[in-house]
Design a protein around this motif. Structure first.
Motif, PDB file in Angstrom:
ATOM      1  N   LEU A 224      58.882  42.831  41.251  1.00 35.07           N
ATOM      2  CA  LEU A 224      58.085  41.605  41.199  1.00 35.07           C
ATOM      3  C   LEU A 224      57.188  41.605  39.963  1.00 35.07           C
ATOM      4  O   LEU A 224      57.062  40.593  39.271  1.00 35.07           O
ATOM      5  CB  LEU A 224      57.254  41.477  42.473  1.00 35.07           C
ATOM      6  CG  LEU A 224      56.366  40.234  42.597  1.00 35.07           C
ATOM      7  CD1 LEU A 224      57.176  38.970  42.434  1.00 35.07           C
ATOM      8  CD2 LEU A 224      55.641  40.239  43.933  1.00 35.07           C
ATOM      9  N   SER A 225      56.557  42.752  39.652  1.00 33.07           N
ATOM     10  CA  SER A 225      55.722  42.844  38.447  1.00 33.07           C
ATOM     11  C   SER A 225      56.554  42.674  37.191  1.00 33.07           C
ATOM     12  O   SER A 225      56.147  41.993  36.233  1.00 33.07           O
ATOM     13  CB  SER A 225      54.994  44.195  38.419  1.00 33.07           C
ATOM     14  OG  SER A 225      54.063  44.309  39.451  1.00 33.07           O
ATOM     15  N   ARG A 226      57.735  43.306  37.179  1.00 32.75           N
ATOM     16  CA  ARG A 226      58.618  43.187  36.019  1.00 32.75           C
ATOM     17  C   ARG A 226      59.031  41.725  35.811  1.00 32.75           C
ATOM     18  O   ARG A 226      59.067  41.220  34.693  1.00 32.75           O
ATOM     19  CB  ARG A 226      59.844  44.082  36.237  1.00 32.75           C
ATOM     20  CG  ARG A 226      60.739  44.218  35.024  1.00 32.75           C
ATOM     21  CD  ARG A 226      61.933  45.109  35.348  1.00 32.75           C
ATOM     22  NE  ARG A 226      61.522  46.469  35.664  1.00 32.75           N
ATOM     23  CZ  ARG A 226      61.820  47.082  36.809  1.00 32.75           C
ATOM     24  NH1 ARG A 226      62.502  46.451  37.753  1.00 32.75           N
ATOM     25  NH2 ARG A 226      61.427  48.317  37.013  1.00 32.75           N
ATOM     26  N   TRP A 227      59.303  41.054  36.904  1.00 34.74           N
ATOM     27  CA  TRP A 227      59.716  39.667  36.826  1.00 34.74           C
ATOM     28  C   TRP A 227      58.560  38.772  36.366  1.00 34.74           C
ATOM     29  O   TRP A 227      58.745  37.859  35.561  1.00 34.74           O
ATOM     30  CB  TRP A 227      60.239  39.238  38.198  1.00 34.74           C
ATOM     31  CG  TRP A 227      60.614  37.813  38.289  1.00 34.74           C
ATOM     32  CD1 TRP A 227      61.788  37.235  37.906  1.00 34.74           C
ATOM     33  CD2 TRP A 227      59.802  36.764  38.797  1.00 34.74           C
ATOM     34  NE1 TRP A 227      61.752  35.888  38.143  1.00 34.74           N
ATOM     35  CE2 TRP A 227      60.540  35.564  38.702  1.00 34.74           C
ATOM     36  CE3 TRP A 227      58.525  36.714  39.335  1.00 34.74           C
ATOM     37  CZ2 TRP A 227      60.047  34.350  39.104  1.00 34.74           C
ATOM     38  CZ3 TRP A 227      58.025  35.497  39.747  1.00 34.74           C
ATOM     39  CH2 TRP A 227      58.780  34.324  39.641  1.00 34.74           C
ATOM     40  N   GLU A 230      58.184  38.981  32.615  1.00 34.33           N
ATOM     41  CA  GLU A 230      59.172  38.175  31.899  1.00 34.33           C
ATOM     42  C   GLU A 230      58.767  36.699  31.893  1.00 34.33           C
ATOM     43  O   GLU A 230      58.902  36.015  30.882  1.00 34.33           O
ATOM     44  CB  GLU A 230      60.548  38.340  32.553  1.00 34.33           C
ATOM     45  CG  GLU A 230      61.133  39.734  32.416  1.00 34.33           C
ATOM     46  CD  GLU A 230      62.425  39.889  33.210  1.00 34.33           C
ATOM     47  OE1 GLU A 230      62.843  38.915  33.869  1.00 34.33           O
ATOM     48  OE2 GLU A 230      63.017  40.990  33.152  1.00 34.33           O
ATOM     49  N   VAL A 231      58.257  36.205  33.010  1.00 35.81           N
ATOM     50  CA  VAL A 231      57.869  34.800  33.098  1.00 35.81           C
ATOM     51  C   VAL A 231      56.703  34.503  32.152  1.00 35.81           C
ATOM     52  O   VAL A 231      56.660  33.459  31.494  1.00 35.81           O
ATOM     53  CB  VAL A 231      57.504  34.439  34.551  1.00 35.81           C
ATOM     54  CG1 VAL A 231      56.925  33.032  34.625  1.00 35.81           C
ATOM     55  CG2 VAL A 231      58.731  34.542  35.441  1.00 35.81           C
ATOM     56  N   MET A 232      55.732  35.450  32.044  1.00 33.35           N
ATOM     57  CA  MET A 232      54.520  35.194  31.266  1.00 33.35           C
ATOM     58  C   MET A 232      54.658  35.572  29.798  1.00 33.35           C
ATOM     59  O   MET A 232      53.729  35.336  29.011  1.00 33.35           O
ATOM     60  CB  MET A 232      53.348  35.980  31.868  1.00 33.35           C
ATOM     61  CG  MET A 232      52.971  35.559  33.281  1.00 33.35           C
ATOM     62  SD  MET A 232      52.513  33.813  33.386  1.00 33.35           S
ATOM     63  CE  MET A 232      51.025  33.801  32.396  1.00 33.35           C
ATOM     64  N   GLY A 236      52.036  34.246  26.581  1.00 33.95           N
ATOM     65  CA  GLY A 236      51.045  35.186  26.065  1.00 33.95           C
ATOM     66  C   GLY A 236      49.900  35.455  27.013  1.00 33.95           C
ATOM     67  O   GLY A 236      48.934  36.114  26.634  1.00 33.95           O
ATOM     68  N   GLY A 237      49.993  34.945  28.247  1.00 37.13           N
ATOM     69  CA  GLY A 237      48.920  35.153  29.213  1.00 37.13           C
ATOM     70  C   GLY A 237      49.242  36.248  30.204  1.00 37.13           C
ATOM     71  O   GLY A 237      50.171  37.036  30.011  1.00 37.13           O
ATOM     72  N   VAL A 238      48.460  36.307  31.274  1.00 33.93           N
ATOM     73  CA  VAL A 238      48.677  37.285  32.333  1.00 33.93           C
ATOM     74  C   VAL A 238      48.767  36.536  33.664  1.00 33.93           C
ATOM     75  O   VAL A 238      48.211  35.451  33.821  1.00 33.93           O
ATOM     76  CB  VAL A 238      47.562  38.339  32.394  1.00 33.93           C
ATOM     77  CG1 VAL A 238      47.476  39.120  31.108  1.00 33.93           C
ATOM     78  CG2 VAL A 238      46.209  37.689  32.704  1.00 33.93           C
ATOM     79  N   SER A 252      51.556  41.020  35.670  1.00 36.33           N
ATOM     80  CA  SER A 252      52.421  40.971  34.492  1.00 36.33           C
ATOM     81  C   SER A 252      51.997  41.949  33.417  1.00 36.33           C
ATOM     82  O   SER A 252      52.648  42.034  32.379  1.00 36.33           O
ATOM     83  CB  SER A 252      52.420  39.551  33.903  1.00 36.33           C
ATOM     84  OG  SER A 252      51.112  39.190  33.477  1.00 36.33           O
ATOM     85  N   THR A 253      50.911  42.699  33.635  1.00 35.72           N
ATOM     86  CA  THR A 253      50.465  43.689  32.654  1.00 35.72           C
ATOM     87  C   THR A 253      51.027  45.057  33.028  1.00 35.72           C
ATOM     88  O   THR A 253      51.494  45.265  34.149  1.00 35.72           O
ATOM     89  CB  THR A 253      48.928  43.760  32.632  1.00 35.72           C
ATOM     90  OG1 THR A 253      48.468  44.406  33.828  1.00 35.72           O
ATOM     91  CG2 THR A 253      48.325  42.368  32.542  1.00 35.72           C
TER      92      THR A 253
END
Length: 610
Positions: A224-227, A230-232, A236-238, A252-253
């Motif tokens: 889920l974090s890896r995905w 990729e979305v963000m 350039g955000g989190v 996402s970090t």
């Protein structure tokens, strides 16, 4: 009026006009475009993330519902594990977000298809823990027929599916439900499953309404974090997802959302994150009047973020909070159009300015050209030429007077300059000598480098043949140096080589001795006039002194840094070349390594000392 005032007045007027136009265009365009783009980009990213998260959590529900129906209708039979797992593999291939699709039997047996959440090999696996196999968790690769292929490894040696959270939740709720985040209990040696996950589980009932087990579809929160990352990536955000108690579910970090060790499993809350940005966002959300949904611009450090949050309730599960924070700098991409307009305006202004500057320079530089010609003749030693220069520019007039005053001093200054040149030439020769010395020295150890070694060895070889004296060569290599370097880092490795270099310097005090760094962790010692027995003794002294230094080396059987040494000697009548002497010493070094390291070996007589 002075020349300075002329230039300031003319160029300053043009520069002021250029800055005013650029400021006005930038302000007007930035104000209009920034207001539009801030909200639009935030809404697009927020909508995309929220939709993707909903799709992500819909996958376990859809898969569990499908399998419950198939079991109820008799399409698949949990009592036929081989067919069941093949069916799971087909579903897992169609659902790349799933980590596990598994079932537990009433007896506690476990059969699953899985995609490892960690490791480089992400190919599908089959996992089984059956009573026939004493409940040992076995991991298999999948063969071409979707059956257990090569046994990869064994994990948990007493796996009972009935004790797992997904099995307990399904039995307790009696229907399809989300179970809480938990740690996988595969315990594989490669740690490909050393992660945490969550998903949906449901009790399975056959066509005769008999309980036949529990089905679960599980997603790793690493996935889920890896995905989310990729979305963000484009924005350039989190982004991150938290549970009601503030525990991080994914972000996402690269910062972790949980901590796992052999004896501890700990979830990390938003306020405990290693990321200062996530901690600041957590405190911001705590202060909001509406924690369920909102959007706000907030300054964090040197950057302003547009923060958007919304709550999402999982059906038959907990309520999650989805948060995105996009830096305001991301809103400025469309400003490129404005920059193009500014570039065109600036080009026009600069063109006009260049025309004005050119006209002015022609008028200003006429007397300066005369001064240049005068200076050129002075440079050639013509002190008698004195032109008549008339100009309203005060500085040019003063320059003309100064040149006249300087003319009578030029000859004396020229002589002084020649003396300075001679002095600087001597200094340059000295610097060149120092550069020559440095080119023959290894920067790290201070010993001679390979180039110097080759020159000295060739010279001493010629001297040996001319005066019939022995010539010995020692080749040294630090034992298990790569392991030491990998464990302690390059600075420690450099210090190790410097210690060995210091030992070599202490044992090469004769004028005819030379210690050199041969390359990497290899060193060489040239001993002119030293026979073979004395060379062996010198090598043993070097080996022993380094061992006495007792530099700790955990990867060495001896526990300290040691060195292996190969010795070769060129005696009277020996026709070997310098290269062959190096090969002989290197061969001896190789045999010292093969014989167990921390020893001195000679090729001539197979001598071994340690």
């Amino acid at each position: 009026m002075t020349l300075k005032r002329y230039i300031i007045l003319l160029l300053g007027s043009g520069l002021l006009l250029l800055v005013a136009i650029q400021w006005w265009l930038t302000y007007q365009a930035a104000e209009a475009m920034s207001l539009r783009l801030q909200t639009r980009l935030a809404e697009e990213v927020s909508s995309q993330v929220n939709d993707k998260v909903r799709q992500f959590f819909d996958v376990p529900r859809q898969v569990v519902s499908l399998n419950v129906a198939q079991v109820r209708q008799g399409v698949i039979d949990p009592r036929d594990p081989e067919a069941l797992v093949r069916n799971f593999l087909l579903q897992l291939e169609q659902q790349p977000l799933l980590t596990f699709l598994s079932t537990g039997t009433p007896e506690g047996e476990y059969f699953a298809a899985s995609r490892p959440p960690l490791g480089e090999d992400r190919s599908l696996r089959i996992l089984q823990a059956s009573i026939a196999n004493h409940r040992v968790m076995s991991l298999y690769r999948v063969d071409e027929r979707n059956r257990p292929g090569q046994l990869i490894d064994a994990g948990n040696d007493n796996y009972d599916a009935r004790l797992r959270p997904w099995f307990v939740t399904a039995q307790m709720m009696g229907r399809m439900s989300w179970y809480p985040v938990y740690r996988y209990a595969i315990n594989d040696p490669a740690d490909d499953y050393s992660a945490m996950g969550l998903g949906m589980s449901a009790p399975l009932y056959g066509a005769d309404d008999q309980f036949v087990g529990v089905i679960t579809a599980d997603v790793s929160i690493v996935q889920l974090s890896r995905w989310l990352a990729e979305v963000m990536e484009r924005s350039g955000g989190v982004a991150f997802i938290t549970e009601p108690d503030g525990k991080l579910l994914a972000n996402s970090t690269p910062d972790p959302v949980y901590f796992l060790s052999r004896d501890e499993t700990r979830r990390i809350s938003l306020w405990e994150s290693d990321s200062p940005l996530l901690r600041e966002l957590g405190e911001l959300l705590e202060r909001q009047a509406d924690p369920e949904q909102g959007r706000i611009l907030h300054q964090i450090g040197n950057e302003r973020y547009l923060v958007d949050w919304v709550s999402y309730s999982l059906r038959d599960g907990p309520t999650l909070r989805i948060v995105q924070a996009i830096p305001q700098s991301q809103f400025m991409a469309p400003m490129l159009d404005l920059l193009r307009q500014l570039l065109l305006v600036a080009a026009g202004i600069l063109l006009l300015g260049m025309i004005l500057i050119t006209l002015i320079s022609i008028w200003v530089t006429r007397p300066l050209v005369a001064l240049s010609r005068w200076a050129s003749r002075l440079g050639r030693g013509d002190w008698t030429y004195r032109p008549d220069i008339r100009t309203p520019v005060k500085e040019v007039s003063q320059l003309s007077q100064a040149l006249g005053q300087m003319a009578h001093r030029m000859e004396r200054q020229t002589q002084d300059l020649e003396q300075q040149v001679a002095t600087r030439t001597a200094e340059l020769e000295q610097a060149n000598q120092e550069l020559s010395r440095l080119s023959r020295t290894d920067a790290l150890t201070g010993l001679a480098n390979r180039r110097c070694l080759d020159e000295v060895l060739a010279r001493e070889w010629a001297r040996t043949r001319r005066f019939a004296q022995p010539l010995s060569l020692l080749m040294l290599d630090i034992d298990w140096f790569k392991a030491y370097n990998d464990q302690h880092g390059h600075p420690a490795g450099d210090h190790c080589m410097q210690v060995l270099a210091d030992v070599l310097r202490q044992h090469t005090q004769r004028a005819t001795d030379l210690a050199a760094r041969y390359g990497g962790e290899e060193f060489a010692v040239v001993c002119s006039g030293l026979d073979h027995a004395r060379a062996l003794g010198l090598a043993e002294e070097i080996r022993g002194m380094l061992e006495q230094r007792a530099l700790p080396h955990e990867s060495s059987p001896l526990g300290v840094i040691t060195v292996s040494i190969g010795v070769a000697t060129l005696n009277m009548g020996d026709t070997r070349s310098p290269g062959q002497l190096i090969e002989a010493a290197d061969l001896a070094l190789y045999r010292a390594k093969a014989a167990g390291r921390n020893r001195v070996v000679s090729v001539e007589n197979k001598h071994v000392a340690h």
